[in-house]
Design a protein around this motif. Structure first.
Motif, PDB file in Angstrom:
ATOM      1  N   VAL A   1      50.325  41.960  37.234  1.00 54.99           N
ATOM      2  CA  VAL A   1      50.850  43.238  37.733  1.00 54.99           C
ATOM      3  C   VAL A   1      51.434  42.999  39.116  1.00 54.99           C
ATOM      4  CG1 VAL A   1      50.355  45.624  38.376  1.00 54.99           C
ATOM      5  CG2 VAL A   1      49.163  44.581  36.437  1.00 54.99           C
ATOM      6  N   ILE A   2      52.729  43.278  39.270  1.00 53.27           N
ATOM      7  CA  ILE A   2      53.417  43.186  40.551  1.00 53.27           C
ATOM      8  C   ILE A   2      53.681  44.619  41.010  1.00 53.27           C
ATOM      9  CG2 ILE A   2      55.446  42.325  41.772  1.00 53.27           C
ATOM     10  CD1 ILE A   2      55.656  40.131  39.643  1.00 53.27           C
TER      11      ILE A   2
ATOM     12  N   HIS B   1      52.355  43.671  46.162  1.00 54.32           N
ATOM     13  CA  HIS B   1      51.051  43.095  45.805  1.00 54.32           C
ATOM     14  C   HIS B   1      51.120  42.491  44.402  1.00 54.32           C
ATOM     15  CE1 HIS B   1      48.812  44.853  49.212  1.00 54.32           C
ATOM     16  NE2 HIS B   1      49.716  45.818  49.114  1.00 54.32           N
ATOM     17  N   VAL B   2      50.475  41.345  44.232  1.00 51.67           N
ATOM     18  CA  VAL B   2      50.457  40.640  42.945  1.00 51.67           C
ATOM     19  C   VAL B   2      49.018  40.426  42.512  1.00 51.67           C
ATOM     20  CG1 VAL B   2      51.215  38.587  41.679  1.00 51.67           C
ATOM     21  CG2 VAL B   2      52.594  39.450  43.588  1.00 51.67           C
ATOM     22  N   SER B   3      48.732  40.697  41.246  1.00 47.26           N
ATOM     23  CA  SER B   3      47.397  40.428  40.701  1.00 47.26           C
ATOM     24  C   SER B   3      47.548  39.815  39.310  1.00 47.26           C
ATOM     25  CB  SER B   3      46.568  41.714  40.626  1.00 47.26           C
ATOM     26  OG  SER B   3      47.139  42.633  39.717  1.00 47.26           O
ATOM     27  N   PHE B   4      46.574  38.995  38.928  1.00 47.34           N
ATOM     28  CA  PHE B   4      46.567  38.378  37.599  1.00 47.34           C
ATOM     29  C   PHE B   4      45.196  37.775  37.358  1.00 47.34           C
ATOM     30  CE2 PHE B   4      48.142  35.169  40.560  1.00 47.34           C
ATOM     31  CZ  PHE B   4      47.279  34.113  40.319  1.00 47.34           C
ATOM     32  N   VAL B   5      44.953  37.350  36.134  1.00 49.15           N
ATOM     33  CA  VAL B   5      43.753  36.593  35.782  1.00 49.15           C
ATOM     34  C   VAL B   5      44.177  35.401  34.949  1.00 49.15           C
ATOM     35  CG1 VAL B   5      42.225  38.595  35.841  1.00 49.15           C
ATOM     36  CG2 VAL B   5      43.358  37.997  33.703  1.00 49.15           C
ATOM     37  N   SER B   6      43.320  34.385  34.923  1.00 50.91           N
ATOM     38  CA  SER B   6      43.620  33.200  34.127  1.00 50.91           C
ATOM     39  C   SER B   6      42.321  32.553  33.677  1.00 50.91           C
ATOM     40  CB  SER B   6      44.457  32.197  34.934  1.00 50.91           C
ATOM     41  OG  SER B   6      44.707  31.026  34.171  1.00 50.91           O
ATOM     42  N   LYS B   7      42.341  31.958  32.485  1.00 56.41           N
ATOM     43  CA  LYS B   7      41.181  31.235  31.972  1.00 56.41           C
ATOM     44  C   LYS B   7      41.233  29.757  32.325  1.00 56.41           C
ATOM     45  CE  LYS B   7      40.421  34.416  28.122  1.00 56.41           C
ATOM     46  NZ  LYS B   7      40.328  34.573  26.656  1.00 56.41           N
TER      47      LYS B   7
END
Length: 382
Positions: free
Chosen positions: A279-280, A340-346
């Protein structure tokens, strides 16, 4: 006459446009206008009401009121004549007599009000003269506007040229198997805070020479396990992590005649990563409506309550490593920062893995499970 203020207000006394011609605080004028509806006698038709200190001279404008606030010793006949001129000015600038239309043309109305009254006293002008005075052009203003429009066109052309150069450089790099160049531009990718991205994963220390085992600190009914989950910053003795930018994000706002054209791009720097739920979030000005979306990769959400445009990308990986969003909206270039930048990663950024887990006393291997979580603490484009 001594005219204290002229205002367009709702029937509840809420000021939409108010121009004070003598020194008055905002609290004072709002209090006077809020008291105005309570003084009116709804059963009779009047054009003015009075209190101990001021006189309200008013005229209904459909759902609104044009109100003049004067001193009590002001000439009521002159007040009524001035009121009629104020009421005739409003349709010159507003197509409909509604709150939104009045608010949109508030400055035009204030300029016209200033032509009618100066320092509390009526000027000898008519409607045609007011229109002429407010619409008069100056040579300096024309030159300024022409220069500014030229600069805006040149800036937009330069932005498009640089964007094409970046796209061509990426294509050339992909064909040659080299890493594509990063972004540069109006906003720079960067992170702030003491720990921009938190990596919670395992660090395997180098194998040490075997020595005589120390006496066990644990009872024999409870096995001793090695600590196999740790924070990178704690294990390395450093609180600050290197600045990591898995997706480089670039924001290019450029002024246009009606506001700003904004171009935002991202590029995945490490092709081995897979980022999910990206999400940016771009701040947008309040009270100007929804942005007009142009080219778009992914999806978007406009949150009018928080005044944020969210660019949503389910996944960014090697197959989807670049993308862009273009939109137009009223505002200035600085209105769209910080992003703002958000993310998730495995998968973790450093690709650190656990090789084995052993008992402290016997060095015997044991079964273990591993869960990796790579998340953003704070990532801003300033």
């Amino acid at each position: 006459m001594v005219l204290l203020a002229a205002a367009v207000c709702t029937k509840a006394g809420k000021a939409i446009v108010s121009r004070q011609f003598v020194e008055m605080t905002r609290t004072r004028i709002e209090g006077l206008l809020a008291a105005f509806p309570k003084l009116m006698n709804t059963g009779k038709q009047h054009t003015f009401v009075e209190t101990e200190s001021v006189r309200y001279v008013y005229q209904p404008l459909e759902k609104l009121y044009m109100v003049l606030i004067t001193t009590k010793n002001s000439n009521i006949l002159e007040d009524l004549e001035t009121l009629r001129l104020f009421s005739r000015v409003i349709p010159e600038y507003c197509r409909v007599l509604e709150e939104s239309e009045i608010s949109e043309h508030c400055f035009d109305l204030i300029f016209a009000f200033d032509e009618i009254v100066a320092l509390g006293y009526r000027e000898n002008v008519n409607l045609a003269q007011i229109r002429t005075f407010t619409e008069m052009d100056s040579h300096e203003e024309k030159v300024f506007r022409a220069v500014r429009e030229t600069q805006e066109r040149e800036a937009k052309a330069e932005m498009r040229r640089k964007a094409k150069e970046l796209q061509q450089a990426r294509r050339d790099a992909e064909r040659s198997g080299k890493k594509a160049p990063g972004f540069g531009g109006f906003g720079s990718s960067g992170m702030s805070g003491s720990s921009p991205i938190t990596i919670t994963d395992t660090l395997i220390e180098p194998e040490k020479p075997k020595a005589t085992p120390a006496p066990s600190r644990y009872p024999r009914s409870q096995p001793a396990w090695t600590h196999c989950l740790s924070d990178y910053s704690n294990r390395t003795g450093r609180r600050h992590l290197p600045l990591l930018c898995p997706p480089a994000v670039n924001c290019w706002p450029s002024e246009s005649g009606s506001g700003c054209d904004v171009n935002i791009e991202y590029e995945l720097q490490e092709e081995g990563l897979e980022l999910n739920d990206v999400v940016i979030s771009i701040p947008v000005p309040s009270g100007v409506g929804a942005p007009l979306i142009g080219d778009l990769d992914g999806e978007y959400r406009h949150d009018s309550r928080r005044n944020v445009l969210e660019w949503c990308l389910p996944v960014i990986d090697a197959k989807n490593k670049t993308g862009s969003l273009e939109f137009s909206i009223a505002g200035q270039p600085n209105d769209f920062f910080p992003v703002h930048v958000s993310f998730v990663s495995k998968r973790n950024y450093c690709d650190i893995q656990i090789s084995k887990v052993t008992l402290v006393d016997s060095d015997s291997p044991v079964r273990f499970s591993l869960e990796t979580s790579f998340v953003v603490d704070k990532y801003e484009i300033l």
